[in-house]
Design a protein around this motif. Structure first.
Motif, PDB file in Angstrom:
ATOM      1  N   PRO A  17       9.913  -5.957   5.894  1.00  0.00           N
ATOM      2  CA  PRO A  17       9.793  -6.835   5.593  1.00  0.00           C
ATOM      3  C   PRO A  17       8.606  -8.146   4.792  1.00  0.00           C
ATOM      4  O   PRO A  17       7.977  -8.253   4.053  1.00  0.00           O
ATOM      5  CB  PRO A  17      11.267  -8.458   5.467  1.00  0.00           C
ATOM      6  CG  PRO A  17      12.024  -7.182   5.838  1.00  0.00           C
ATOM      7  CD  PRO A  17      11.380  -6.692   6.631  1.00  0.00           C
ATOM      8  N   VAL A  18       7.766  -8.326   6.626  1.00  0.00           N
ATOM      9  CA  VAL A  18       6.778  -8.901   6.351  1.00  0.00           C
ATOM     10  C   VAL A  18       5.714  -8.281   5.846  1.00  0.00           C
ATOM     11  O   VAL A  18       5.028  -8.731   5.179  1.00  0.00           O
ATOM     12  CB  VAL A  18       7.039  -9.508   7.558  1.00  0.00           C
ATOM     13  CG1 VAL A  18       6.286  -7.981   9.083  1.00  0.00           C
ATOM     14  CG2 VAL A  18       5.488  -9.989   8.140  1.00  0.00           C
ATOM     15  N   ALA A  56      -4.232  -6.604   6.044  1.00  0.00           N
ATOM     16  CA  ALA A  56      -4.256  -5.617   6.118  1.00  0.00           C
ATOM     17  C   ALA A  56      -3.613  -4.968   7.752  1.00  0.00           C
ATOM     18  O   ALA A  56      -3.209  -4.038   8.431  1.00  0.00           O
ATOM     19  CB  ALA A  56      -5.276  -4.484   6.512  1.00  0.00           C
ATOM     20  N   ALA A  57      -3.842  -6.453   8.954  1.00  0.00           N
ATOM     21  CA  ALA A  57      -3.055  -5.913  10.789  1.00  0.00           C
ATOM     22  C   ALA A  57      -2.024  -5.711  10.395  1.00  0.00           C
ATOM     23  O   ALA A  57      -1.593  -5.504  10.788  1.00  0.00           O
ATOM     24  CB  ALA A  57      -4.376  -6.820  10.526  1.00  0.00           C
ATOM     25  N   THR A  58      -2.177  -6.861   9.469  1.00  0.00           N
ATOM     26  CA  THR A  58      -0.198  -7.216   9.304  1.00  0.00           C
ATOM     27  C   THR A  58       0.430  -5.765   8.619  1.00  0.00           C
ATOM     28  O   THR A  58       1.831  -5.635   8.954  1.00  0.00           O
ATOM     29  CB  THR A  58      -0.042  -8.611   8.120  1.00  0.00           C
ATOM     30  OG1 THR A  58      -0.907  -9.017   8.484  1.00  0.00           O
ATOM     31  CG2 THR A  58       2.114  -8.650   8.353  1.00  0.00           C
ATOM     32  N   THR A  59      -0.006  -4.345   8.420  1.00  0.00           N
ATOM     33  CA  THR A  59       0.691  -3.373   7.652  1.00  0.00           C
ATOM     34  C   THR A  59       0.724  -2.733   8.878  1.00  0.00           C
ATOM     35  O   THR A  59       0.776  -1.745   8.151  1.00  0.00           O
ATOM     36  CB  THR A  59       0.261  -3.460   6.599  1.00  0.00           C
ATOM     37  OG1 THR A  59      -1.654  -2.604   6.267  1.00  0.00           O
ATOM     38  CG2 THR A  59      -0.061  -4.223   5.143  1.00  0.00           C
ATOM     39  N   ARG A  60      -0.438  -2.713   9.675  1.00  0.00           N
ATOM     40  CA  ARG A  60      -0.412  -1.906  10.822  1.00  0.00           C
ATOM     41  C   ARG A  60       1.512  -1.058  11.177  1.00  0.00           C
ATOM     42  O   ARG A  60       1.934  -2.002  11.423  1.00  0.00           O
ATOM     43  CB  ARG A  60      -0.949  -2.536  12.020  1.00  0.00           C
ATOM     44  CG  ARG A  60      -1.308  -1.805  13.663  1.00  0.00           C
ATOM     45  CD  ARG A  60      -1.877  -1.820  14.299  1.00  0.00           C
ATOM     46  NE  ARG A  60      -3.414  -2.389  14.214  1.00  0.00           N
ATOM     47  CZ  ARG A  60      -4.637  -2.638  14.786  1.00  0.00           C
ATOM     48  NH1 ARG A  60      -3.965  -2.553  16.294  1.00  0.00           N
ATOM     49  NH2 ARG A  60      -5.726  -2.419  14.283  1.00  0.00           N
ATOM     50  N   GLY A  61       0.738   0.164  11.352  1.00  0.00           N
ATOM     51  CA  GLY A  61       1.912   0.878  11.223  1.00  0.00           C
ATOM     52  C   GLY A  61       2.586   2.108  10.165  1.00  0.00           C
ATOM     53  O   GLY A  61       3.128   3.105  10.439  1.00  0.00           O
ATOM     54  N   ILE A  62       1.910   1.095   9.075  1.00  0.00           N
ATOM     55  CA  ILE A  62       2.038   1.770   7.581  1.00  0.00           C
ATOM     56  C   ILE A  62       0.907   3.073   7.617  1.00  0.00           C
ATOM     57  O   ILE A  62      -0.233   2.307   7.737  1.00  0.00           O
ATOM     58  CB  ILE A  62       2.642   0.862   7.186  1.00  0.00           C
ATOM     59  CG1 ILE A  62       3.421  -0.073   7.093  1.00  0.00           C
ATOM     60  CG2 ILE A  62       2.393   1.586   5.200  1.00  0.00           C
ATOM     61  CD1 ILE A  62       3.285  -1.190   5.306  1.00  0.00           C
ATOM     62  N   PRO A  63       0.673   4.456   7.347  1.00  0.00           N
ATOM     63  CA  PRO A  63      -0.430   5.013   7.187  1.00  0.00           C
ATOM     64  C   PRO A  63      -1.571   4.468   6.459  1.00  0.00           C
ATOM     65  O   PRO A  63      -0.997   3.709   5.076  1.00  0.00           O
ATOM     66  CB  PRO A  63       0.543   6.489   6.969  1.00  0.00           C
ATOM     67  CG  PRO A  63       1.974   6.271   7.361  1.00  0.00           C
ATOM     68  CD  PRO A  63       1.910   5.273   6.951  1.00  0.00           C
ATOM     69  N   MET A 112       2.274  -7.267  -1.187  1.00  0.00           N
ATOM     70  CA  MET A 112       2.690  -7.679  -2.055  1.00  0.00           C
ATOM     71  C   MET A 112       0.871  -8.837  -2.216  1.00  0.00           C
ATOM     72  O   MET A 112      -0.181  -8.520  -3.567  1.00  0.00           O
ATOM     73  CB  MET A 112       3.079  -8.507  -2.057  1.00  0.00           C
ATOM     74  CG  MET A 112       4.637  -7.961  -2.759  1.00  0.00           C
ATOM     75  SD  MET A 112       5.013  -6.281  -3.819  1.00  0.00           S
ATOM     76  CE  MET A 112       4.680  -4.768  -2.951  1.00  0.00           C
ATOM     77  N   ALA A 113       0.831  -9.314  -1.402  1.00  0.00           N
ATOM     78  CA  ALA A 113      -0.587 -10.137  -0.801  1.00  0.00           C
ATOM     79  C   ALA A 113      -1.915  -9.479  -1.851  1.00  0.00           C
ATOM     80  O   ALA A 113      -2.059  -9.869  -1.938  1.00  0.00           O
ATOM     81  CB  ALA A 113      -0.382 -11.057   0.319  1.00  0.00           C
ATOM     82  N   LEU A 114      -1.781  -9.005  -0.874  1.00  0.00           N
ATOM     83  CA  LEU A 114      -2.807  -7.312  -0.954  1.00  0.00           C
ATOM     84  C   LEU A 114      -3.092  -7.427  -2.055  1.00  0.00           C
ATOM     85  O   LEU A 114      -4.482  -7.059  -2.941  1.00  0.00           O
ATOM     86  CB  LEU A 114      -2.351  -6.239  -0.203  1.00  0.00           C
ATOM     87  CG  LEU A 114      -2.900  -6.334   1.347  1.00  0.00           C
ATOM     88  CD1 LEU A 114      -2.428  -5.038   2.585  1.00  0.00           C
ATOM     89  CD2 LEU A 114      -5.103  -6.706   2.198  1.00  0.00           C
ATOM     90  N   GLY A 115      -1.955  -6.825  -3.222  1.00  0.00           N
ATOM     91  CA  GLY A 115      -2.521  -6.255  -4.071  1.00  0.00           C
ATOM     92  C   GLY A 115      -2.941  -7.397  -5.052  1.00  0.00           C
ATOM     93  O   GLY A 115      -3.366  -6.945  -6.140  1.00  0.00           O
ATOM     94  N   ILE A 116      -2.068  -8.659  -5.141  1.00  0.00           N
ATOM     95  CA  ILE A 116      -2.840  -9.835  -5.830  1.00  0.00           C
ATOM     96  C   ILE A 116      -4.240 -10.189  -5.567  1.00  0.00           C
ATOM     97  O   ILE A 116      -4.481 -10.304  -6.397  1.00  0.00           O
ATOM     98  CB  ILE A 116      -0.984 -10.542  -6.033  1.00  0.00           C
ATOM     99  CG1 ILE A 116      -0.520  -9.908  -6.143  1.00  0.00           C
ATOM    100  CG2 ILE A 116      -1.793 -12.034  -6.554  1.00  0.00           C
ATOM    101  CD1 ILE A 116       1.230 -10.554  -6.160  1.00  0.00           C
TER     102      ILE A 116
END
Length: 311
Positions: free
Chosen positions: A208-209, A28-35, A215-219
């Motif tokens: 991309p990252v 989740a922290a990798t997605t920081r910046g995405i609302p 994708m990893a979160l969803g699976i």
């Protein structure tokens, strides 16, 4: 003996969910910046599509026909918890937000003791105080944890802990509902998150990252883990699941430290010891007054189905 074996199996399956959740803060922290709600919409959409594909391949789509109450419990638990959790990660350092949110295992122990057959005793309260002391140590010792957060971030993390513990205990009242319903609930959460995102947030194109993390979160922690946890909370030992769940924040924080997103401090170690110790103190009593499932489920599925097969 057969009943005890089934309960042990369900509890072990719940352990799989806990292992997957140990990666949640890092991903989740990798997605920081995405609302936050955009993150929810994408990750839950992935979980829904994968789940529906599996159900279709096994000709089990009919198991999505369940009572409105079963849908409501699942939707509120998943949507509210993750909306709060991702908002917390956007407004507080991931190590701090993650450990505060992970007060939910201790709350599960306390709430499970209030179910029929359980008992709330002095040591439950002592365990709760120890958990809160650990939380305060995190808040007061944040200088070594990659920055400071806001009241919104910490408040959302604490609210998430109450939402998830309440959902996990309420799940026991619909134990006859097959866990395949989680695929449909993930779809409902994705649509609700998309509606909120479009109304309140500006869309951000993931890098991309970040796509890989979504994708990893969803699976994993948003998909398969929920299936495991749903089955475990309906048929396993709630008190033991609550205790086992405290492995997740320790593993989660270790991952954050390993990638350099959190620094090791004695405050962090002391907070973890207090929180885990609080759970251990509480479960010491809960195991003597063991929580049992209700004699008859409150809800019945529209079409009766046996428990899901082990994946």
């Amino acid at each position: 003996m057969r009943v005890l074996t089934a309960e042990r199996r369900a509890t072990t399956i719940g352990g799989g969910a806990i292992l997957l959740w140990s990666t949640l803060a890092l991903l989740a922290a990798t997605t920081r910046g995405i609302p936050p709600f955009e993150t929810l919409a994408i990750s839950f959409g992935v979980a829904c599509l994968v789940g529906l594909a599996v159900l279709a391949s096994r000709r089990r789509l009919g198991r999505l026909r369940q009572s409105p109450r079963a849908w409501a419990i699942g939707f509120f638990g998943l949507f509210a918890y993750h909306a709060l959790y991702f908002t917390a990660l956007d407004n507080a350092p991931p190590a701090q937000a993650g450990l505060i949110a992970y007060l939910w295992p201790l709350l599960i122990v306390i709430f499970a003791a209030l179910l029929p057959g359980g008992a709330l005793r002095a040591r439950h309260l002592l365990g709760a105080v120890m958990g809160l002391a650990g939380t305060m140590l995190i808040l007061l010792g944040g200088s070594g944890l990659a920055g400071h957060g806001t009241a919104l971030g910490y408040g959302c993390a604490l609210a998430a802990a109450f939402v998830w513990s309440g959902y996990s205990v309420a799940n026991r009242t619909i134990s006859a509902v097959p866990s395949e319903l989680i695929a449909g609930v993930c779809g409902a959460v994705s649509l609700a998150a998309l509606a909120v995102h479009l109304a309140t947030e500006a869309s951000v194109m993931p890098r991309p990252v970040q796509w890989a993390a979504l994708m990893a979160l969803g699976i994993g922690p948003v998909g398969l883990a929920f299936y495991f946890w749903d089955f475990a909370t309906k048929h396993g030992d709630l008190a033991l699941l609550g205790t086992m769940s405290y492995a997740a924040p320790l593993l989660s924080t270790a991952l954050l430290i390993a990638v350099g997103w959190a620094g090791f401090t004695w405050n962090l170690l002391g907070a973890a010891a207090l929180i885990v110790g609080g759970a251990a103190v509480s479960v010491g009593v809960t195991r003597r007054g063991k929580v049992r499932p209700s004699p008859a489920p409150v809800d019945r599925p529209v079409a009766h189905a046996p428990p899901p097969e082990r994946r």
